[in-house]
Enzyme design. Structure first.
Site, PDB file in Angstrom:
ATOM      1  N   ASP A   1      15.228  11.558  -3.082  1.00 30.28           N
ATOM      2  CA  ASP A   1      14.533  10.837  -2.012  1.00 30.28           C
ATOM      3  C   ASP A   1      15.067   9.406  -1.893  1.00 30.28           C
ATOM      4  OD1 ASP A   1      12.722  10.624   0.060  1.00 30.28           O
ATOM      5  OD2 ASP A   1      11.012  10.140  -1.231  1.00 30.28           O
TER       6      ASP A   1
ATOM      7  N   THR B   1      28.407  41.448 -17.309  1.00 28.30           N
ATOM      8  CA  THR B   1      29.496  41.856 -18.203  1.00 28.30           C
ATOM      9  C   THR B   1      30.797  41.252 -17.693  1.00 28.30           C
ATOM     10  OG1 THR B   1      28.273  43.898 -18.447  1.00 28.30           O
ATOM     11  CG2 THR B   1      30.524  43.880 -19.291  1.00 28.30           C
TER      12      THR B   1
ATOM     13  N   LYS C   1      16.397   6.326  -0.224  1.00 27.83           N
ATOM     14  CA  LYS C   1      16.366   5.732   1.119  1.00 27.83           C
ATOM     15  C   LYS C   1      16.112   4.241   0.952  1.00 27.83           C
ATOM     16  CE  LYS C   1      11.579   7.328   1.618  1.00 27.83           C
ATOM     17  NZ  LYS C   1      10.693   8.223   2.355  1.00 27.83           N
TER      18      LYS C   1
ATOM     19  N   ASN D   1      13.044   3.038  -0.731  1.00 27.35           N
ATOM     20  CA  ASN D   1      12.889   3.289  -2.166  1.00 27.35           C
ATOM     21  C   ASN D   1      13.843   2.452  -3.006  1.00 27.35           C
ATOM     22  OD1 ASN D   1      10.816   5.027  -1.765  1.00 27.35           O
ATOM     23  ND2 ASN D   1      12.077   6.886  -1.796  1.00 27.35           N
TER      24      ASN D   1
ATOM     25  N   GLN E   1       0.871  -1.179   0.000  1.00 28.06           N
ATOM     26  CA  GLN E   1       0.000   0.000   0.000  1.00 28.06           C
ATOM     27  C   GLN E   1       0.901   1.219   0.000  1.00 28.06           C
ATOM     28  OE1 GLN E   1      -3.804   0.289   0.549  1.00 28.06           O
ATOM     29  NE2 GLN E   1      -3.013   2.178  -0.352  1.00 28.06           N
TER      30      GLN E   1
ATOM     31  N   ASP F   1      10.567   5.053  -6.914  1.00 29.94           N
ATOM     32  CA  ASP F   1       9.959   6.250  -6.338  1.00 29.94           C
ATOM     33  C   ASP F   1      10.647   7.547  -6.770  1.00 29.94           C
ATOM     34  OD1 ASP F   1       8.393   7.983  -4.991  1.00 29.94           O
ATOM     35  OD2 ASP F   1       8.382   6.877  -3.108  1.00 29.94           O
TER      36      ASP F   1
ATOM     37  N   VAL G   1      -0.261  -1.272  -4.821  1.00 27.40           N
ATOM     38  CA  VAL G   1       0.517  -1.925  -5.862  1.00 27.40           C
ATOM     39  C   VAL G   1       0.125  -3.399  -5.859  1.00 27.40           C
ATOM     40  CG1 VAL G   1       2.838  -2.391  -6.728  1.00 27.40           C
ATOM     41  CG2 VAL G   1       2.395  -0.253  -5.517  1.00 27.40           C
TER      42      VAL G   1
ATOM     43  N   SER H   1       1.494   5.570  -0.585  1.00 28.32           N
ATOM     44  CA  SER H   1       0.866   6.754  -0.007  1.00 28.32           C
ATOM     45  C   SER H   1      -0.424   7.107  -0.749  1.00 28.32           C
ATOM     46  CB  SER H   1       1.812   7.942  -0.100  1.00 28.32           C
ATOM     47  OG  SER H   1       3.074   7.573   0.350  1.00 28.32           O
TER      48      SER H   1
HETATM   49  P1  ADP Z   1       4.977   4.977  -1.802  1.00 32.20           P
HETATM   50  O1  ADP Z   1       3.778   5.647  -2.364  1.00 32.20           O
HETATM   51  O2  ADP Z   1       4.941   4.886  -0.305  1.00 32.20           O
HETATM   52  O3  ADP Z   1       6.260   5.511  -2.323  1.00 32.20           O
HETATM   53  P2  ADP Z   1       4.567   2.826  -3.662  1.00 32.20           P
HETATM   54  O4  ADP Z   1       3.166   3.166  -4.002  1.00 32.20           O
HETATM   55  O5  ADP Z   1       5.579   3.110  -4.697  1.00 32.20           O
HETATM   56  O6  ADP Z   1       4.966   3.465  -2.270  1.00 32.20           O
HETATM   57  O7  ADP Z   1       4.636   1.296  -3.272  1.00 32.20           O
HETATM   58  C1  ADP Z   1       3.901   0.767  -2.195  1.00 32.20           C
HETATM   59  C2  ADP Z   1       4.447  -0.598  -1.842  1.00 32.20           C
HETATM   60  O8  ADP Z   1       4.235  -1.490  -2.937  1.00 32.20           O
HETATM   61  C3  ADP Z   1       5.936  -0.588  -1.605  1.00 32.20           C
HETATM   62  O9  ADP Z   1       6.216  -0.366  -0.269  1.00 32.20           O
HETATM   63  C4  ADP Z   1       6.373  -1.954  -2.055  1.00 32.20           C
HETATM   64  O10 ADP Z   1       6.315  -2.851  -0.981  1.00 32.20           O
HETATM   65  C5  ADP Z   1       5.352  -2.337  -3.094  1.00 32.20           C
HETATM   66  N1  ADP Z   1       5.896  -2.146  -4.453  1.00 32.20           N
HETATM   67  C6  ADP Z   1       6.029  -0.972  -5.107  1.00 32.20           C
HETATM   68  N2  ADP Z   1       6.553  -1.158  -6.319  1.00 32.20           N
HETATM   69  C7  ADP Z   1       6.782  -2.481  -6.432  1.00 32.20           C
HETATM   70  C8  ADP Z   1       7.348  -3.316  -7.467  1.00 32.20           C
HETATM   71  N3  ADP Z   1       7.776  -2.806  -8.616  1.00 32.20           N
HETATM   72  N4  ADP Z   1       7.428  -4.644  -7.224  1.00 32.20           N
HETATM   73  C9  ADP Z   1       7.008  -5.168  -6.047  1.00 32.20           C
HETATM   74  N5  ADP Z   1       6.467  -4.449  -5.051  1.00 32.20           N
HETATM   75  C10 ADP Z   1       6.355  -3.125  -5.236  1.00 32.20           C
END
Ligand code: ADP
Length: 417
Positions: free
Chosen positions: A239, A287, A241, A244, A125, A266, A131, A127
């Site tokens: 960003d 100049t 970390k 990410n 999940q 991200d 996913v 923000s």
């Molecule tokens: P945020 O909005 O907090 O940056 P994302 O929406 O990018 O996070 O992703 C939410 C979660 O989905 C991540 O914490 C990760 O666990 C999972 N996730 C994101 N992208 C992928 C990916 N390409 N493959 C597998 N899991 C993913």
């Protein structure tokens, strides 16, 4: 290191994303499949941003702090601060990213995206949306689809998402997440990304406690190569970390070392710096005979914030805790500003001087003196080459250096004392 203050704790509640798990009934058009009653466009990143930005601009003024900044679950060390963003936005324009070949399929109305993708488990999940794992029915390949409800996310979030999409469209690197295609309706956005089955690097670190120096070297090498590539394209991530950095796959080798295939993700806060000539025009106008040396020599070190983040990540991988820690944000910022790096934990006894030296070069307070991503790739710690470019190139030079400084690097010597 233990988080005794509670500042590092995460809440599980997400204020932005509702539990709306309903799939859209999209009318999906695909260039290679079939065109339905909806309109099909390959939207250039610029035009896509343009239209949505107009939509966002009226609300933008009202929102001083993005919802992302205030989301619970983003603790002191992982939440994104808006401190740096304020200055960066003054410096940098949005830039036009090179149009990639990522199909961006726009639809007026939703239709069966499920005709092309079979949705599976929820991977996470975010923000602003969730996913979900999905299988392309035609190719039987697995993908991660980020689904965002634009209305619920709000204009600031949509802006971050568009920024992410535009940058991902313009990059191609083995350690940067690959964006396969984008589906967009007036209400929702679906980002089809490569699947990282092993999840976040942060989770693996939490489970393992810390990585060995060899494991860390491989991770940092991949990360530095991705960042060197971005910086070469004048893109600053801003960003970086542990959360990410996703892990696509991993295996344990014969020496019991964990090999991770990492992907930088991200790009919501990433920016493309203005072209050099454009920036020069702005910074060095005047100049020539009246020009001060600092104007002539003006360097832009703005990308160096990513290098600092690599330093923090490397430190955390090696010992399991952050290099700077305090129980209030003010105190933490004070420590960061001072940048006094300590290797007190016994864990550091077994870590090489080369690694410590690399950390010191990454975590230099003055960005002008901080190593670059390319230079990091060339350090002795990464290459294992004692004759790396930072060292004298011929025997005479080496003898001179040895005469002046028998023993190891000055910094390391201080540390050993
Ligand atoms: P945020 O909005 O907090 O940056 P994302 O929406 O990018 O996070 O992703 C939410 C979660 O989905 C991540 O914490 C990760 O666990 C999972 N996730 C994101 N992208 C992928 C990916 N390409 N493959 C597998 N899991 C993913």
């Amino acid at each position: 290191m233990a988080d005794s203050s509670g500042l590092g704790k995460k809440s599980t509640e997400c204020p932005k994303c509702s539990s709306d798990t309903q799939e859209d009934t999209l009318c999906v058009c695909s260039c290679k499949i079939r065109v339905s009653s909806t309109s099909l466009e390959h939207v250039s990143p610029v035009s896509s941003v343009g239209s949505l930005e107009r939509l966002a601009s009226s609300e933008r003024k009202k929102e001083k702090i993005t919802s992302r900044d205030t989301a619970p679950g983003k603790d002191l060390f992982s939440r994104t601060s808006n401190v740096e963003r304020k200055t960066s936005q003054q410096q940098w324009g949005r830039g036009n990213f090179t149009e990639g070949k990522v199909p961006h399929i726009r639809m007026d109305d939703g239709a069966a995206i499920q005709e092309f993708y079979a949705f599976g488990r929820i991977l996470g999940q975010g923000s602003f949306g969730m996913v979900i794992e999905a299988i392309n029915k035609e190719t039987e390949t697995k993908w991660a689809i980020k689904k965002v409800n634009k209305e619920k996310a709000g204009s600031s979030a949509v802006k971050l998402l568009e920024r992410e999409v535009n940058i991902l469209k313009s990059v191609k690197h083995e350690h940067i997440i690959h964006l396969e295609q984008v589906f967009e309706t007036p209400k929702r956005m679906y980002l089809v990304m490569e699947l990282c089955e092993d999840g976040e690097l942060k989770r693996i670190l939490d489970r393992k406690g810390r990585f060995s120096e060899t494991e860390t070297r491989w991770i940092i090498q991949s990360l530095a190569s991705a960042i060197a590539y971005l910086h070469d394209k004048d893109i600053v991530h801003r960003d970086l970390k542990l959360e990410n950095i996703m892990v696509k796959s991993s295996f344990i080798d014969a020496n019991n070392e964990m090999n991770l295939n990492i992907k930088v993700t991200d790009f919501g806060l990433a920016v493309k710096k203005q072209g050099r000539s454009e920036a020069m025009l702005q910074t060095t106008c005047g100049t020539p005979i009246y020009m001060a040396p600092e104007v002539i020599n003006a360097h832009d070190y703005s990308q160096q914030c990513d290098i600092w983040s690599i330093g923090v990540i490397m430190y955390m991988l090696l010992c399991g805790g952050p290099p700077f820690w305090a129980n209030s944000e003010d105190k933490l910022f004070e420590l960061i500003r001072k940048g006094e790096l300590r290797f007190r934990d016994p864990v550091w006894d077994s870590i090489s001087d080369c690694a410590k030296s690399a950390l010191k070069q990454l975590l230099k307070v003055d960005p002008a003196h901080r190593i670059t991503a390319k230079e990091l790739l060339d350090t002795q710690w990464i290459t294992g080459n004692t004759l790396s470019s930072a060292r004298p190139i011929n025997v005479l030079e080496m003898m001179k250096e040895w005469k002046n400084n028998p023993g190891s690097d000055e910094e390391n010597t201080v540390d050993q004392k």
